[in-house]
Design a protein around this motif. Structure first.
Motif, short mmCIF file in Angstrom:
data_model
loop_
_atom_site.label_atom_id
_atom_site.label_comp_id
_atom_site.label_asym_id
_atom_site.label_seq_id
_atom_site.Cartn_x
_atom_site.Cartn_y
_atom_site.Cartn_z
N VAL A 437 -0.75 5.73 1.58
CA VAL A 437 -0.91 4.98 2.83
C VAL A 437 -0.10 5.70 3.91
O VAL A 437 1.09 5.97 3.73
CB VAL A 437 -0.43 3.52 2.66
CG1 VAL A 437 -0.55 2.76 3.98
CG2 VAL A 437 -1.24 2.83 1.57
N ASP A 438 -0.74 6.00 5.05
CA ASP A 438 -0.13 6.85 6.07
C ASP A 438 1.21 6.34 6.58
O ASP A 438 2.16 7.10 6.71
CB ASP A 438 -1.10 7.02 7.25
CG ASP A 438 -2.31 7.87 6.87
OD1 ASP A 438 -2.20 8.63 5.90
OD2 ASP A 438 -3.36 7.74 7.54
N ASP A 439 1.30 5.05 6.90
CA ASP A 439 2.51 4.56 7.56
C ASP A 439 3.43 3.78 6.62
O ASP A 439 4.30 3.05 7.08
CB ASP A 439 2.14 3.69 8.76
CG ASP A 439 1.34 2.46 8.34
OD1 ASP A 439 0.84 2.45 7.20
OD2 ASP A 439 1.23 1.52 9.14
N ARG A 440 3.24 3.91 5.33
CA ARG A 440 4.08 3.20 4.37
C ARG A 440 4.60 4.17 3.32
O ARG A 440 3.83 4.90 2.70
CB ARG A 440 3.29 2.08 3.66
CG ARG A 440 2.61 1.08 4.57
CD ARG A 440 3.62 0.21 5.30
NE ARG A 440 2.97 -0.73 6.19
CZ ARG A 440 2.79 -2.02 5.93
NH1 ARG A 440 3.25 -2.52 4.79
NH2 ARG A 440 2.20 -2.79 6.81
N ALA A 441 5.89 4.17 3.11
CA ALA A 441 6.46 5.03 2.08
C ALA A 441 6.16 4.47 0.71
O ALA A 441 6.28 3.26 0.48
CB ALA A 441 7.97 5.15 2.28
N ASN A 442 5.76 5.36 -0.20
CA ASN A 442 5.58 5.00 -1.61
C ASN A 442 4.55 3.90 -1.81
O ASN A 442 4.66 3.08 -2.72
CB ASN A 442 6.92 4.57 -2.22
CG ASN A 442 8.00 5.60 -1.99
OD1 ASN A 442 7.74 6.80 -1.99
ND2 ASN A 442 9.22 5.13 -1.76
N ALA A 443 3.53 3.89 -0.94
CA ALA A 443 2.43 2.92 -1.06
C ALA A 443 1.12 3.69 -1.19
O ALA A 443 0.93 4.73 -0.55
CB ALA A 443 2.39 1.99 0.14
N TYR A 444 0.22 3.17 -2.02
CA TYR A 444 -1.03 3.85 -2.32
C TYR A 444 -2.14 2.82 -2.40
O TYR A 444 -1.90 1.64 -2.64
CB TYR A 444 -0.92 4.61 -3.65
CG TYR A 444 0.30 5.48 -3.72
CD1 TYR A 444 0.30 6.76 -3.21
CD2 TYR A 444 1.49 4.98 -4.26
CE1 TYR A 444 1.45 7.55 -3.25
CE2 TYR A 444 2.64 5.75 -4.30
CZ TYR A 444 2.62 7.04 -3.79
OH TYR A 444 3.75 7.80 -3.81
N GLU A 445 -3.37 3.30 -2.21
CA GLU A 445 -4.53 2.43 -2.32
C GLU A 445 -5.55 3.03 -3.28
O GLU A 445 -5.77 4.24 -3.28
CB GLU A 445 -5.17 2.21 -0.95
CG GLU A 445 -4.39 1.29 -0.03
CD GLU A 445 -5.13 1.00 1.25
OE1 GLU A 445 -5.63 -0.14 1.41
OE2 GLU A 445 -5.22 1.92 2.10
N ILE A 446 -6.15 2.16 -4.07
CA ILE A 446 -7.24 2.54 -4.96
C ILE A 446 -8.46 1.72 -4.56
O ILE A 446 -8.36 0.50 -4.35
CB ILE A 446 -6.88 2.28 -6.44
CG1 ILE A 446 -5.72 3.19 -6.87
CG2 ILE A 446 -8.09 2.51 -7.34
CD1 ILE A 446 -5.26 2.95 -8.30
N ASP A 447 -9.62 2.38 -4.47
CA ASP A 447 -10.83 1.68 -4.04
C ASP A 447 -11.64 1.12 -5.20
O ASP A 447 -12.20 0.02 -5.09
CB ASP A 447 -11.72 2.63 -3.22
CG ASP A 447 -11.09 3.01 -1.89
OD1 ASP A 447 -10.34 2.18 -1.35
OD2 ASP A 447 -11.35 4.14 -1.41
N ASP A 448 -11.73 1.84 -6.30
CA ASP A 448 -12.64 1.48 -7.38
C ASP A 448 -11.88 1.14 -8.67
O ASP A 448 -10.76 1.58 -8.87
CB ASP A 448 -13.63 2.63 -7.65
CG ASP A 448 -14.45 3.00 -6.43
OD1 ASP A 448 -14.88 2.07 -5.72
OD2 ASP A 448 -14.63 4.21 -6.18
N ASP A 449 -12.56 0.42 -9.53
CA ASP A 449 -12.09 0.08 -10.88
C ASP A 449 -10.84 -0.81 -10.87
O ASP A 449 -10.84 -1.90 -11.43
CB ASP A 449 -11.81 1.33 -11.71
CG ASP A 449 -13.06 2.15 -11.97
OD1 ASP A 449 -14.16 1.55 -11.98
OD2 ASP A 449 -12.95 3.37 -12.13
N TYR A 450 -9.78 -0.34 -10.26
CA TYR A 450 -8.53 -1.11 -10.18
C TYR A 450 -8.11 -1.22 -8.72
O TYR A 450 -7.07 -0.72 -8.31
CB TYR A 450 -7.45 -0.43 -11.03
CG TYR A 450 -7.83 -0.33 -12.48
CD1 TYR A 450 -7.55 -1.38 -13.35
CD2 TYR A 450 -8.49 0.80 -12.97
CE1 TYR A 450 -7.92 -1.30 -14.69
CE2 TYR A 450 -8.87 0.87 -14.31
CZ TYR A 450 -8.58 -0.17 -15.16
OH TYR A 450 -8.95 -0.11 -16.49
N PRO A 451 -8.95 -1.87 -7.91
CA PRO A 451 -8.77 -1.83 -6.45
C PRO A 451 -7.53 -2.58 -5.99
O PRO A 451 -7.09 -3.55 -6.60
CB PRO A 451 -10.04 -2.50 -5.94
CG PRO A 451 -10.45 -3.43 -7.04
CD PRO A 451 -10.10 -2.70 -8.31
N GLY A 452 -6.98 -2.12 -4.88
CA GLY A 452 -5.84 -2.78 -4.29
C GLY A 452 -4.82 -1.80 -3.78
O GLY A 452 -5.00 -0.58 -3.82
#
Length: 560
Positions: A437-452
C-alpha cells in the motif's frame, strides 16, 4: 518426523460432542499377571488380570478364519477376532482391558447419514470463526467453506472409528452382515478403547488447533505405535485377518488441513518412543496421560518441554468493530507450530498454490517433517476474529466472513526467531499476489483467493498480523496497525516491481519458476497420501483408514 513408519493416507473422521470431562485415572489393587508363554500359562486365566487373555481367547490362538482367502466374517467369527485382537493389544501395550468393547457394524449409507456433518451441531458463529481461522492460515480460501473441505477429505474412505461417548468401536462396511475386517485397523481402534477405559479420553483440552494436536500426539502416538507393532507381528509371528482389497484414497486433498490433522499420527509415535526410552518404559507413557504435551512443539521435538506463553491480545478496536463471540466468549484460536508449518508447507503438494517450504523440505522417507527453522522458535500465539458492528444479519456463514477481520499475535523465543517467521509469512503473501500500500508502512493488499488488507509488524520477539476487508479498516480493527505516509519502520515485504525487498524476498513479475513462491511443485498423492486419522474441534472421533497393499506390508518394518 516419523522416519521409521511409512503411512499411506486417505481419510478422516466425524466430530462427536463430548458428553463429559473425565480426568486421568490411576489403577491400583489389581495385580496383573505377566504374559505367560506356552505351558507356563495359568490354569485359570482371567480376562481382568491376565495379559493376553480375553474371554477365552489367547493372543496367539489360531482361528478358522485365519486360513480364509478373504476377510469376510460372520457375527460369531467377528466376535472371536475381536477378543483375540483385544488380547493382542494387551500383550503389546502391557495393560488389560477393564470392560468388554462393543463393536458395531453399520453400512456406509448409515454412517454418512449420521455423521455427514463434520462439524456437528455448532452455531453459525462457530462456523464463521473456523472459516476465518483457516483462511488466516491460507488453507481455505474465501470462496470455500471449511466444512466442505473436511467433507471432501472424508469422502467414502472411513472404515471405522472409536466413539468415546458410547465406548464402542464402529466398523463401516458395504456389507454390514458379513463385513470385511482389517484386524490391524481393529487393533488400533481397540487401543483407543483401552486408553479410554484406563485413562479417560474426555479429559484432554482440545479447545484449539494446537491443544488438539498436542493431546493427539500422545493419544494417537500411543495408538499408532501399537498399531505398527501389531502389523509387524502379523507379518512375522501372528496369523491375522487382513482384507486383500485396499480402500481407495482421497484424490482431492486439502493439504493444509491434512497436514494439520496428520501431524500427531506422524510425530506422535516418536514422542512415545521418547517416553519409552525413559527408565519406566510403558509406565512413563501411562503417566503422560496425567501430564500430556503442552503444545504441538513438544510432540514435534520430543524432550523439548518449553512452556507455551499465554498470549492475551489487547482489544484495540474502534466502535466500528468488535471481537466475535462464541458462546459468550471471545472467539480466539491458538494454531501453534503445527498450524504454522502446515501454512508454509501446504503449497508444496499443490502446484496451483504458492509455497514457502518445498516438497523435499517436507517429505521424509516415512512421513512428513514438521521441524523447520521458520517456526521452531514458537512459544505462543493467539488469533482473535473481529466482526464489523454494522454487518448485516445473515444465516450464511460464508456471507458473514466478508465482514470479518482478525488480529494474530505470536511470541517467539528470540527476535531472530520472530524475524524468520515474518520472513516466511511475507514470502507467502507475495506468492498470493500481495501488493504494498503506497501510503502505509508494512501494509499490503490481496485481490483474489484471500482478499483484504494485511498489516504486519514485529516488535522484538512479537509478531502481529492484522487482516481487514480494506486498508482503512486495519486501524479500526487494531488501532495503530499501520502508519500513514510511510511513517514507521519498514520491515520489508512484497514489492510492486518484484525486486528484492528489505528481507531479501523476491516476488517474480511473471511468476515463472525463478520465483521461489510461484515455483510449482509437481506432485501426485504418492504413497504417503492414502491414510488418515483424526480428531476435530472440541469433539472427538478417532478414525483410522489405511490404504495398504500386500507388497507394501511385506516391505514395511519397524526400525527402533
Amino acid at each position: 518426523m516419523n522416519s521409521s513408519r511409512t503411512r499411506t493416507v486417505a481419510l478422516l473422521a466425524a466430530a462427536l460432542v463430548l458428553l463429559a470431562v473425565l480426568g486421568g485415572v490411576a489403577f491400583f489393587g489389581v495385580v496383573l499377571e505377566e504374559r505367560p508363554a506356552g505351558d507356563d500359562r495359568p490354569a485359570e486365566p482371567t480376562t481382568e488380570s491376565t495379559i493376553g487373555y480375553v474371554e477365552g481367547y489367547w493372543y496367539d490362538d489360531e482361528l478358522p478364519v485365519d486360513d480364509r482367502d478373504d476377510a469376510t466374517l460372520a457375527e460369531d467369527e467377528l466376535e472371536a477376532v475381536i477378543y483375540r485382537s483385544m488380547a493382542r493389544v494387551e500383550v503389546i501395550r502391557e495393560l488389560t482391558f477393564e470392560d468388554d468393547v462393543h463393536v458395531d457394524v453399520v453400512s456406509r449409507e448409515e454412517y454418512r447419514a449420521e455423521h455427514g456433518d463434520v462439524f456437528g451441531n455448532v452455531s453459525e458463529d462457530e462456523l464463521i470463526q473456523r472459516n476465518v481461522n483457516y483462511e488466516a492460515l491460507f488453507v481455505v480460501d474465501r470462496a470455500t467453506d471449511a466444512e466442505d473441505e473436511y467433507d471432501s477429505l472424508y469422502g467414502g474412505a472411513v472404515n471405522g472409528y472409536y466413539d468415546p461417548t458410547t465406548g464402542e468401536v464402529v466398523v463401516i462396511s458395504d456389507n454390514p452382515d458379513e463385513p470385511e475386517t482389517d484386524e490391524i485397523t481393529l487393533g488400533h481402534e481397540l487401543l483407543h478403547a483401552l486408553q479410554d477405559q484406563r485413562f479417560g479420553l474426555g479429559g484432554f483440552d482440545r479447545s484449539t488447533i494446537d491443544d488438539t494436536a498436542a493431546s493427539n500426539g500422545l493419544v494417537e502416538g500411543d495408538a499408532v505405535w501399537v498399531e505398527t507393532e501389531y502389523e509387524q507381528r502379523c507379518e512375522t509371528e501372528w496369523n491375522c485377518v487382513i482384507p486383500d482389497d485396499e480402500p481407495g484414497g482421497v484424490s482431492d486433498i486439502n493439504w493444509g488441513l491434512y497436514l494439520i490433522l496428520f501431524q500427531p499420527y506422524d510425530d506422535g509415535p516418536d514422542y512415545v518412543d521418547y517416553l519409552l526410552a525413559q527408565d519406566d518404559g510403558w509406565a512413563a507413557v501411562d503417566a503422560a496421560y496425567d501430564d500430556p504435551p503442552a503444545s504441538s512443539s513438544e510432540v514435534i521435538r520430543p524432550g523439548d518441554e518449553r512452556t507455551p506463553v499465554d498470549v492475551a491480545l489487547e482489544d484495540r478496536s474502534s466502535d466500528e468493530w468488535e471481537p466475535l463471540e462464541v458462546g459468550g466468549e471471545v472467539a480466539n484460536e491458538t494454531v501453534g507450530e503445527v498450524g504454522m508449518v502446515s501454512m508454509f508447507a501446504a503449497g508444496a503438494f499443490d502446484s496451483s498454490e504458492p509455497t514457502v517450504l518445498e516438497r523435499d523440505d517436507v517429505v521424509t522417507d516415512g512421513g512428513y517433517e514438521y521441524d523447520h527453522r521458520y517456526t521452531d522458535g514458537w512459544v505462543g500465539d493467539e488469533l482473535v476474529v473481529y466482526v464489523a458492528a454494522d454487518a448485516p444479519e445473515s444465516t450464511d456463514p460464508m456471507e458473514s466472513v466478508e465482514y470479518t477481520g482478525y488480529v494474530w499475535q505470536s511470541e517467539w523465543q528470540t527476535a531472530e526467531d520472530a524475524e524468520e517467521f515474518l520472513e516466511a509469512y511475507l514470502e507467502l503473501l507475495s506468492g498470493y499476489g500481495a501488493e504494498p500500500v503506497d501510503d502505509r508502512a508494512n501494509a499490503y493488499e490481496i485481490d483474489d483467493d484471500y482478499p483484504g488488507a494485511y498489516a504486519v509488524d514485529r516488535d522484538g520477539e512479537t509478531v502481529t498480523i492484522v487482516r481487514a476487508p480494506s486498508v482503512d479498516d486495519l486501524e479500526e480493527i487494531d488501532g495503530g496497525a499501520t502508519a500513514t505516509d510511510g511513517a514507521g519502520a519498514d520491515i520489508g515485504g512484497p514489492t510492486a516491481d518484484g525486486s528484492a525487498d528489505a528481507t531479501g524476498i523476491t516476488a517474480s513479475a511473471d511468476g515463472d519458476d525463478s520465483d521461489p513462491i510461484a515455483a510449482a511443485v509437481e506432485t501426485g498423492l504418492g504413497s504417503i497420501a492414502t491414510v488418515a486419522v483424526v480428531v476435530i474441534g472440541t469433539g472427538i472421533a478417532i478414525v483410522v483408514v489405511r490404504g495398504r497393499t500386500a507388497a507394501s506390508r511385506a516391505q514395511r518394518r519397524v526400525e527402533r
